[in-house]
Design a protein around this motif. Sequence first.
Motif, PDB file in Angstrom:
ATOM      1  N   ASP A 149       0.948  -1.352   0.000  1.00 28.58           N
ATOM      2  CA  ASP A 149      -0.040   0.011   0.037  1.00 28.58           C
ATOM      3  C   ASP A 149       0.891   1.380   0.064  1.00 28.58           C
ATOM      4  OD1 ASP A 149      -2.724  -1.279   0.148  1.00 28.58           O
ATOM      5  OD2 ASP A 149      -2.372  -1.406   2.233  1.00 28.58           O
ATOM      6  N   LEU A 150       0.523   2.137  -1.083  1.00 29.14           N
ATOM      7  CA  LEU A 150       1.423   3.217  -0.997  1.00 29.14           C
ATOM      8  C   LEU A 150       0.499   4.606  -1.215  1.00 29.14           C
ATOM      9  CD1 LEU A 150       4.305   4.715  -1.285  1.00 29.14           C
ATOM     10  CD2 LEU A 150       3.999   4.289  -3.661  1.00 29.14           C
ATOM     11  N   GLU A 151       0.773   5.522  -0.271  1.00 29.44           N
ATOM     12  CA  GLU A 151      -0.165   6.870  -0.574  1.00 29.44           C
ATOM     13  C   GLU A 151       0.887   7.992  -0.631  1.00 29.44           C
ATOM     14  OE1 GLU A 151      -3.451   9.789   1.757  1.00 29.44           O
ATOM     15  OE2 GLU A 151      -3.358   7.499   2.147  1.00 29.44           O
ATOM     16  N   LEU A 152       0.691   8.741  -1.795  1.00 30.12           N
ATOM     17  CA  LEU A 152       1.401   9.797  -2.236  1.00 30.12           C
ATOM     18  C   LEU A 152       0.783  11.134  -2.016  1.00 30.12           C
ATOM     19  CD1 LEU A 152       2.858   8.145  -5.274  1.00 30.12           C
ATOM     20  CD2 LEU A 152       4.069   8.315  -3.205  1.00 30.12           C
ATOM     21  N   ARG A 153       1.338  12.185  -1.407  1.00 28.55           N
ATOM     22  CA  ARG A 153       0.649  13.423  -1.352  1.00 28.55           C
ATOM     23  C   ARG A 153       1.677  14.487  -2.166  1.00 28.55           C
ATOM     24  NH1 ARG A 153       0.796  17.867   2.009  1.00 28.55           N
ATOM     25  NH2 ARG A 153       2.224  17.028   3.370  1.00 28.55           N
ATOM     26  N   PHE A 154       0.916  15.114  -3.107  1.00 25.42           N
ATOM     27  CA  PHE A 154       1.623  16.039  -3.976  1.00 25.42           C
ATOM     28  C   PHE A 154       1.369  17.563  -3.377  1.00 25.42           C
ATOM     29  CE2 PHE A 154       1.240  12.199  -6.358  1.00 25.42           C
ATOM     30  CZ  PHE A 154       2.517  11.954  -6.918  1.00 25.42           C
ATOM     31  N   THR A 155       2.335  18.416  -3.713  1.00 24.79           N
ATOM     32  CA  THR A 155       1.970  19.995  -3.757  1.00 24.79           C
ATOM     33  C   THR A 155       1.157  20.410  -4.784  1.00 24.79           C
ATOM     34  OG1 THR A 155       4.099  20.421  -4.760  1.00 24.79           O
ATOM     35  CG2 THR A 155       4.273  20.066  -2.312  1.00 24.79           C
ATOM     36  N   THR A 156       0.891  21.823  -4.595  1.00 28.94           N
ATOM     37  CA  THR A 156       0.041  22.245  -5.778  1.00 28.94           C
ATOM     38  C   THR A 156       0.891  22.204  -7.268  1.00 28.94           C
ATOM     39  OG1 THR A 156       0.739  24.532  -5.181  1.00 28.94           O
ATOM     40  CG2 THR A 156      -1.381  23.705  -4.549  1.00 28.94           C
ATOM     41  N   GLU A 157       2.364  22.323  -7.028  1.00 28.11           N
ATOM     42  CA  GLU A 157       3.026  22.251  -8.068  1.00 28.11           C
ATOM     43  C   GLU A 157       3.219  20.971  -8.746  1.00 28.11           C
ATOM     44  OE1 GLU A 157       4.354  23.816  -4.876  1.00 28.11           O
ATOM     45  OE2 GLU A 157       3.478  25.611  -5.493  1.00 28.11           O
ATOM     46  N   GLY A 158       2.901  19.960  -8.051  1.00 30.52           N
ATOM     47  CA  GLY A 158       2.963  18.628  -8.685  1.00 30.52           C
ATOM     48  C   GLY A 158       4.143  18.083  -8.165  1.00 30.52           C
ATOM     49  N   VAL A 159       4.774  18.168  -7.024  1.00 32.06           N
ATOM     50  CA  VAL A 159       6.067  17.815  -6.554  1.00 32.06           C
ATOM     51  C   VAL A 159       5.540  16.885  -5.238  1.00 32.06           C
ATOM     52  CG1 VAL A 159       8.313  18.103  -5.486  1.00 32.06           C
ATOM     53  CG2 VAL A 159       7.632  19.568  -7.274  1.00 32.06           C
ATOM     54  N   LEU A 160       6.349  15.710  -5.159  1.00 35.05           N
ATOM     55  CA  LEU A 160       6.010  14.938  -3.921  1.00 35.05           C
ATOM     56  C   LEU A 160       6.143  15.764  -2.550  1.00 35.05           C
ATOM     57  CD1 LEU A 160       5.178  11.952  -2.978  1.00 35.05           C
ATOM     58  CD2 LEU A 160       7.464  11.490  -3.117  1.00 35.05           C
ATOM     59  N   ALA A 161       5.108  15.700  -1.811  1.00 34.27           N
ATOM     60  CA  ALA A 161       5.282  16.242  -0.466  1.00 34.27           C
ATOM     61  C   ALA A 161       5.832  15.212   0.552  1.00 34.27           C
ATOM     62  CB  ALA A 161       4.088  17.055  -0.123  1.00 34.27           C
ATOM     63  N   ASP A 162       5.069  14.166   0.712  1.00 34.79           N
ATOM     64  CA  ASP A 162       5.213  13.152   1.392  1.00 34.79           C
ATOM     65  C   ASP A 162       4.401  11.707   1.161  1.00 34.79           C
ATOM     66  OD1 ASP A 162       2.746  13.746   2.173  1.00 34.79           O
ATOM     67  OD2 ASP A 162       3.272  13.838   4.445  1.00 34.79           O
ATOM     68  N   TYR A 163       4.950  10.899   1.491  1.00 38.69           N
ATOM     69  CA  TYR A 163       4.392   9.435   1.130  1.00 38.69           C
ATOM     70  C   TYR A 163       4.208   8.583   2.284  1.00 38.69           C
ATOM     71  CZ  TYR A 163       9.089   7.603   0.889  1.00 38.69           C
ATOM     72  OH  TYR A 163      10.462   7.059   1.216  1.00 38.69           O
ATOM     73  N   LEU A 164       3.386   7.611   2.199  1.00 38.29           N
ATOM     74  CA  LEU A 164       3.228   6.546   3.549  1.00 38.29           C
ATOM     75  C   LEU A 164       3.242   5.127   2.392  1.00 38.29           C
ATOM     76  CD1 LEU A 164       2.524   5.878   6.161  1.00 38.29           C
ATOM     77  CD2 LEU A 164      -0.138   6.052   5.687  1.00 38.29           C
ATOM     78  N   TYR A 165       4.064   4.451   3.155  1.00 38.63           N
ATOM     79  CA  TYR A 165       4.222   3.197   2.444  1.00 38.63           C
ATOM     80  C   TYR A 165       4.167   2.144   3.564  1.00 38.63           C
ATOM     81  CZ  TYR A 165       6.391  -1.193   0.299  1.00 38.63           C
ATOM     82  OH  TYR A 165       6.793  -2.488   0.081  1.00 38.63           O
ATOM     83  N   ALA A 166       3.109   1.133   3.455  1.00 41.89           N
ATOM     84  CA  ALA A 166       2.966   0.138   4.604  1.00 41.89           C
ATOM     85  C   ALA A 166       2.616  -1.231   3.782  1.00 41.89           C
ATOM     86  CB  ALA A 166       1.549   0.390   5.035  1.00 41.89           C
ATOM     87  N   PRO A 167       3.662  -2.198   3.554  1.00 44.54           N
ATOM     88  CA  PRO A 167       3.123  -3.438   3.231  1.00 44.54           C
ATOM     89  C   PRO A 167       2.803  -4.305   4.379  1.00 44.54           C
ATOM     90  CG  PRO A 167       5.805  -2.985   3.766  1.00 44.54           C
ATOM     91  CD  PRO A 167       4.920  -1.910   3.946  1.00 44.54           C
ATOM     92  N   ARG A 168       1.596  -5.299   4.066  1.00 45.41           N
ATOM     93  CA  ARG A 168       1.004  -6.150   4.838  1.00 45.41           C
ATOM     94  C   ARG A 168       0.784  -7.331   4.370  1.00 45.41           C
ATOM     95  NH1 ARG A 168      -4.544  -5.581   3.099  1.00 45.41           N
ATOM     96  NH2 ARG A 168      -4.479  -3.950   1.561  1.00 45.41           N
ATOM     97  N   ARG A 169       0.876  -8.317   5.077  1.00 51.25           N
ATOM     98  CA  ARG A 169       0.428  -9.840   4.927  1.00 51.25           C
ATOM     99  C   ARG A 169      -0.937 -10.010   4.624  1.00 51.25           C
ATOM    100  NH1 ARG A 169       5.325 -12.730   3.391  1.00 51.25           N
ATOM    101  NH2 ARG A 169       4.091 -14.680   4.013  1.00 51.25           N
ATOM    102  N   GLN A 170      -1.320 -10.822   3.735  1.00 50.20           N
ATOM    103  CA  GLN A 170      -2.895 -11.052   3.621  1.00 50.20           C
ATOM    104  C   GLN A 170      -3.001 -12.293   2.767  1.00 50.20           C
ATOM    105  OE1 GLN A 170      -5.035  -7.877   2.303  1.00 50.20           O
ATOM    106  NE2 GLN A 170      -6.923  -8.931   1.743  1.00 50.20           N
ATOM    107  N   ARG A 171      -4.176 -13.148   2.744  1.00 45.11           N
ATOM    108  CA  ARG A 171      -4.384 -14.314   1.927  1.00 45.11           C
ATOM    109  C   ARG A 171      -5.507 -13.637   0.898  1.00 45.11           C
ATOM    110  NH1 ARG A 171      -2.668 -19.196   2.656  1.00 45.11           N
ATOM    111  NH2 ARG A 171      -4.341 -20.206   1.903  1.00 45.11           N
ATOM    112  N   LEU A 172      -4.866 -13.898  -0.565  1.00 42.19           N
ATOM    113  CA  LEU A 172      -5.815 -13.663  -1.511  1.00 42.19           C
ATOM    114  C   LEU A 172      -6.251 -14.809  -2.370  1.00 42.19           C
ATOM    115  CD1 LEU A 172      -3.512 -10.623  -2.995  1.00 42.19           C
ATOM    116  CD2 LEU A 172      -5.641 -10.462  -1.537  1.00 42.19           C
ATOM    117  N   ARG A 173      -7.449 -14.643  -3.240  1.00 41.20           N
ATOM    118  CA  ARG A 173      -7.848 -15.612  -3.951  1.00 41.20           C
ATOM    119  C   ARG A 173      -7.069 -15.169  -5.439  1.00 41.20           C
ATOM    120  NH1 ARG A 173     -10.118 -19.855  -1.768  1.00 41.20           N
ATOM    121  NH2 ARG A 173     -10.741 -20.574  -3.814  1.00 41.20           N
ATOM    122  N   VAL A 174      -6.376 -16.267  -5.809  1.00 41.80           N
ATOM    123  CA  VAL A 174      -5.495 -16.065  -7.029  1.00 41.80           C
ATOM    124  C   VAL A 174      -5.932 -17.036  -8.155  1.00 41.80           C
ATOM    125  CG1 VAL A 174      -3.213 -16.172  -7.956  1.00 41.80           C
ATOM    126  CG2 VAL A 174      -3.615 -15.406  -5.676  1.00 41.80           C
TER     127      VAL A 174
END
Length: 179
Positions: A149-174
């Motif tokens: 999971d990655l969330e990116l926040r940009f400034t009004t100029e289109g430059v990366l202000a900050d981000y939040l990255y959180a990997p997590r384990r889960q079971r999925l149907r594949v």
Amino acid sequence: MTKRSVERIVLACAIGLALATIGCATTGAGETDAVPAHPFPRWVAHLEPGVTDIAEIESIFGAPAETRESVRGGLRWRYAYAEVHWDADDPDRPPVAADGTPIEREPTWVDHTREAFDRTGRFLDRLLFYPGRQPRGPRTRAMDATIHDLELRFTTEGVLADYLYAPRRQRLRVPVGGA
């Protein structure tokens, strides 16, 4: 020699050559190819707040799964990538490239023949029965996966202000089995 006997000899040679090629191309009994890790965490490590812009992020990660505009004019992008953990000897494991992307295999004559029979069967099914058989989804099974999971926040100029990255384990149907 008759034409039929020449055809049989050529067929036997072709089969022998194919078997020899397959025998030489297989790996040892205890040797299996490991599935390479997806580069998503490495891509995240290269993000620099205040330096990386929207165009660069879009070229690396592609289009975001979700886009929101903030009250003050900036943007928030969200990505969610599922990295499935396959066993090395799993027969359902899809072939992947070195960067973790799936490789589409070329259909063989067997695949083309199977598809022709399937089309004929679907035609006869629609011809004889109303309504025809409804298509089913692919066969699936539960697998362990890491969700990036990655969330990116940009400034009004289109430059990366900050981000939040959180990997997590889960079971999925594949989907499995050539689906």
